[in-house]
Design an enzyme around this catalytic site. Structure first.
Site, PDB file in Angstrom:
ATOM      1  N   LYS A  31      76.752  47.664  61.988  1.00 16.30           N
ATOM      2  CA  LYS A  31      75.332  47.382  61.749  1.00 16.30           C
ATOM      3  C   LYS A  31      74.629  46.947  63.024  1.00 16.30           C
ATOM      4  O   LYS A  31      73.477  47.329  63.254  1.00 16.30           O
ATOM      5  CB  LYS A  31      75.166  46.329  60.667  1.00 16.30           C
ATOM      6  CG  LYS A  31      75.678  44.941  61.020  1.00 16.30           C
ATOM      7  CD  LYS A  31      75.449  43.955  59.901  1.00 16.30           C
ATOM      8  CE  LYS A  31      76.004  42.585  60.243  1.00 16.30           C
ATOM      9  NZ  LYS A  31      75.394  41.994  61.445  1.00 16.30           N
ATOM     10  N   THR A  32      75.297  46.132  63.853  1.00 13.82           N
ATOM     11  CA  THR A  32      74.665  45.710  65.116  1.00 13.82           C
ATOM     12  C   THR A  32      74.426  46.912  66.009  1.00 13.82           C
ATOM     13  O   THR A  32      73.399  47.006  66.694  1.00 13.82           O
ATOM     14  CB  THR A  32      75.545  44.672  65.837  1.00 13.82           C
ATOM     15  OG1 THR A  32      75.773  43.558  64.965  1.00 13.82           O
ATOM     16  CG2 THR A  32      74.871  44.186  67.107  1.00 13.82           C
ATOM     17  N   ASP A 215      68.180  41.565  60.563  1.00 15.84           N
ATOM     18  CA  ASP A 215      69.624  41.666  60.360  1.00 15.84           C
ATOM     19  C   ASP A 215      70.055  40.699  59.256  1.00 15.84           C
ATOM     20  O   ASP A 215      69.368  39.721  58.968  1.00 15.84           O
ATOM     21  CB  ASP A 215      70.323  41.320  61.676  1.00 15.84           C
ATOM     22  CG  ASP A 215      71.818  41.559  61.619  1.00 15.84           C
ATOM     23  OD1 ASP A 215      72.269  42.338  60.759  1.00 15.84           O
ATOM     24  OD2 ASP A 215      72.541  40.966  62.446  1.00 15.84           O
ATOM     25  N   GLU A 216      71.192  40.978  58.622  1.00 13.47           N
ATOM     26  CA  GLU A 216      71.778  40.105  57.597  1.00 13.47           C
ATOM     27  C   GLU A 216      70.754  39.756  56.515  1.00 13.47           C
ATOM     28  O   GLU A 216      70.608  38.600  56.114  1.00 13.47           O
ATOM     29  CB  GLU A 216      72.323  38.820  58.246  1.00 13.47           C
ATOM     30  CG  GLU A 216      73.350  39.040  59.339  1.00 13.47           C
ATOM     31  CD  GLU A 216      74.720  39.443  58.826  1.00 13.47           C
ATOM     32  OE1 GLU A 216      74.823  39.772  57.620  1.00 13.47           O
ATOM     33  OE2 GLU A 216      75.673  39.439  59.610  1.00 13.47           O
ATOM     34  N   GLN A 246      78.260  40.652  51.190  1.00 10.70           N
ATOM     35  CA  GLN A 246      78.550  39.607  52.170  1.00 10.70           C
ATOM     36  C   GLN A 246      77.554  38.461  52.083  1.00 10.70           C
ATOM     37  O   GLN A 246      77.412  37.688  53.037  1.00 10.70           O
ATOM     38  CB  GLN A 246      78.551  40.199  53.586  1.00 10.70           C
ATOM     39  CG  GLN A 246      79.699  41.172  53.822  1.00 10.70           C
ATOM     40  CD  GLN A 246      79.815  41.592  55.269  1.00 10.70           C
ATOM     41  OE1 GLN A 246      80.212  40.817  56.133  1.00 10.70           O
ATOM     42  NE2 GLN A 246      79.462  42.837  55.542  1.00 10.70           N
ATOM     43  N   ARG A 590      87.728  40.229  57.637  1.00  8.71           N
ATOM     44  CA  ARG A 590      87.797  39.738  59.021  1.00  8.71           C
ATOM     45  C   ARG A 590      89.027  40.299  59.724  1.00  8.71           C
ATOM     46  O   ARG A 590      89.104  40.272  60.962  1.00  8.71           O
ATOM     47  CB  ARG A 590      87.886  38.207  59.074  1.00  8.71           C
ATOM     48  CG  ARG A 590      86.726  37.423  58.476  1.00  8.71           C
ATOM     49  CD  ARG A 590      85.367  37.897  58.923  1.00  8.71           C
ATOM     50  NE  ARG A 590      84.831  38.849  57.966  1.00  8.71           N
ATOM     51  CZ  ARG A 590      83.802  39.667  58.215  1.00  8.71           C
ATOM     52  NH1 ARG A 590      83.229  39.657  59.398  1.00  8.71           N
ATOM     53  NH2 ARG A 590      83.364  40.503  57.302  1.00  8.71           N
TER      54      ARG A 590
END
Length: 638
Positions: A31-32, A215-216, A246, A590
């Site tokens: 995504k980044t 973002d997020e 998330q 993770r």
């Protein structure tokens, strides 16, 4: 060239330029990369001015990573890649006086210890001894996050006994106002208030930007969503990126349904990123298994993760007899991994509850395993550092009541509780002027005259803001702070003097680089636990919440028992159980190569050994775990 490294779905998101866009980005799906490449594409192909693009994320670390990537692609540093709070501080430095409540542009921001002290004093004033400061702070925080026009009226309308908090809030907010201070929630709350109330100011800031990227998005709360909607109104170049699975910050007011509302409110196109570049297929099968059990209201808004990785990786479940056996298993496994070429820094131990850390710290110390407890007390939370920074804050802003409370008797000046209460009762807009007009006993008067002399040497000037090292070094000498540390902290004064020296080193750098002290303080206040992770070759020991956005080759997810993970408070609340499931999903994703899930049959709780049931999330992924069974797992039947 910008598009060459993107997969099909990433490229679709970057190229979309015809109206609002929602990118649902599964864990590890890049995504980044999409956000940074979209910014670069807007600049290079659409000739958008990079300083007219606003990109917002949640942590300072994420914002710096985003800025670094964009800078490398564009060979310049855009101005408006920021966190929500840092962005709002920039607005408030220009606009806060329009609030009309006496605030000025040199306001200070109080941290948790400052606000907690004010709340405790207010609780004491109203004789509410059974009321916890943490609960009051949470009630006030959530009220501000929902953008209530009158926080007092909102709290006062709550059921008993929470309605009694309204008076504490009024006292608390009055102290903040008289101190020209904001708390953490005020940063966004007041910004949104100003933009909501003043159309000219809103139009001014809307005109700053041609494109907005958030973002997020699943972690936004109602007030952040309102702020974004105000700035995004009438704009076609609007992109939000998020993953409902998330969303793990419901306790802080996050509202993942904002994603659903965004699609409806903005008539947005949806692009899904489902290729995970982090984890092996075995790990993703665990993630997908728990994802399959989620609430069906998200049907069509989640992604089933896949990977192009060819190696299978390792997934292992281990149930030990008790917590000691669990920690010993993990310590042995870490030693084994390191002996086979793994680095300590490649390993993370993730826990739902911080109380679990003690057992692991003991096990790691005995085994000689170096570790970092992420989120433990940081440099800027240490008493001596907070003391010295409070002196600088007070010199810059003599209305700062929290700084005054901290330094008035540090070092000791024999000001008792009654005298201090009397000073506070006679407070009139400036602490120094109040002290100068106050009647002290002879011994107190000598100490207070010296205190006033030190403060007045720099008060009312900008020198403390522009030359913090020079000013603080002088103050330390004049108040005898080093001798105070030697006398007051007999056992560890050398460490504390070392911390004092390190602070001076930091401020010398701040001063030499031309950064204002107030900006330096904002940077540290708005930092998160992740920003304090060092680069040492150590095992990371951290909560699942602190692990968000991080990745490690080897991950241990521990304490997988009912009442621990999921937490006991969630057991009777379906919505909280869903968030606990999302936490498990985050913890699993993770891991890059090896994932170890562990639990205990018995665990000590309040001094008693309790029989513990395996977490429901272990049962939800049981079929996947069974398919990975080896002979080493024969003590972990399902």
């Amino acid at each position: 060239m910008i598009l060459d490294s993107l997969n099909l779905h990433q490229k679709e998101a970057v190229l979309h330029n015809d109206g609002p866009l929602l990118v649902i980005a599964g864990a590890g799906s890049g995504k980044t990369k999409v956000i940074t490449h979209k910014i670069a594409h807007l600049v290079q192909e659409h000739k958008t001015n990079p300083n007219r693009i606003l990109a917002i994320t949640f942590t300072k670390k994420a914002a710096e990573e985003m800025l670094s990537r964009v800078s490398q692609m564009l060979h310049m540093r855009p101005r408006w890649i920021s966190t929500f709070h840092s962005f709002c501080v920039k607005i408030l430095r220009q606009e806060i006086e329009h609030l009309g409540q006496g605030y000025t542009k040199n306001f200070v921001i109080y941290d948790e210890s400052d606000t907690s002290k004010i709340i405790k004093d207010a609780i004491k004033k109203f004789s509410m001894k059974d009321t916890k400061a943490a609960h009051v702070r949470r009630v006030i925080s959530l009220a501000k996050q929902t953008l209530r026009e009158s926080i007092y009226d909102y709290i006062n309308s709550m059921p008993f006994p929470d309605r009694l908090i309204a008076n504490v809030y009024k006292e608390y907010q009055g102290v903040l106002n008289s101190s020209n201070a904001l708390d953490y929630d005020d940063i966004i709350y007041i910004t949104t208030q100003i933009l909501n109330r003043d159309g000219k100011i809103l139009a001014k800031w809307k005109s700053h930007f041609d494109a907005l990227l958030i973002d997020e998005y699943q972690d936004t709360n109602p007030i952040q969503n309102t702020l974004f909607a105000l700035l995004a109104e009438d704009k076609s170049m609007v992109t939000v990126v998020g993953d409902p699975q998330q969303s793990i910050y419901g306790f802080r007011g996050a509202y993942p349904e904002n994603i659903l509302h965004f699609v409806d409110d903005f008539k947005a196109k949806i692009v899904k990123l489902d290729t995970n570049y982090r984890s092996t297929q075995k790990i993703l099968e665990i993630a997908n298994a728990v994802l399959a059990k989620t609430d069906n209201k998200w049907a069509g808004k989640l992604v089933k993760l896949r990977t192009d990785k060819t190696n299978d990786g390792v997934v292992h479940f281990r149930e030990s007899e008790d917590a000691y056996g669990e920690t010993q298993f993990i310590a042995r496994k870490i030693r084994e991994l390191v002996e086979n070429g793994c680095r300590y820094e490649d390993i993370a131990v993730l826990m739902r509850m911080t109380f679990l850390s003690r057992e692991f710290e003991m096990a790691f110390l005995k085994s000689g395993i170096p570790y970092q407890l992420v989120g433990s007390i940081t440099f800027y939370e240490r008493a001596e550092i907070k003391d010295l920074l409070a002196y600088l804050r007070f010199v810059i802003n003599p209305k700062d009541s929290a700084a005054f409370d901290r330094i008035i008797n540090t070092p000791a000046r024999f000001i008792g509780a009654k005298t201090l209460a009397a000073i506070k009762n006679s407070f009139d807009n400036d602490w120094i002027k109040t002290i100068e007009s106050f009647s002290f006993r002879p011994k107190q008067r000598i100490y207070m005259q010296n205190f006033i002399k030190v403060i007045n040497e720099y008060a009312g000037t900008q020198i403390a803001d522009t030359s913090p090292y020079t000013v603080l070094a002088s103050i330390i000498e004049k108040i005898g702070y080093e001798n105070y540390l030697k006398e007051y902290y007999d056992s560890d004064f050398e460490d504390r003097i070392g911390n004092m020296s390190e602070l001076l080193n930091v401020l010398r750098k701040v001063e030499s680089e031309g950064q204002l002290f107030s900006e330096f303080m904002e940077d540290n206040l708005l930092a998160s636990a992740q920003d304090n992770i060092d680069d040492s070759n150590v095992v990371r020991l951290l909560t699942v919440h602190s692990s968000k956005g991080l990745e490690f080759p080897v991950v241990f997810v521990v304490g997988l028992e009912e009442g621990v993970f999921p937490a006991a408070k969630a057991l009777d609340d379906p919505s909280r159980i869903e968030e606990e499931r999302r936490l498990f999903y985050v913890s699993v994703t993770r891991a890059k190569d090896e994932l170890y899930l562990t639990s205990s049959r018995f665990r000590m709780v309040y001094g008693n050994s309790q029989n513990k049931l395996r977490s429901r999330y272990v049962h939800e992924v049981a079929e996947v775990l069974k398919s990975y069974r080896t002979e080493a797992d024969d003590d972990n039947s399902f």
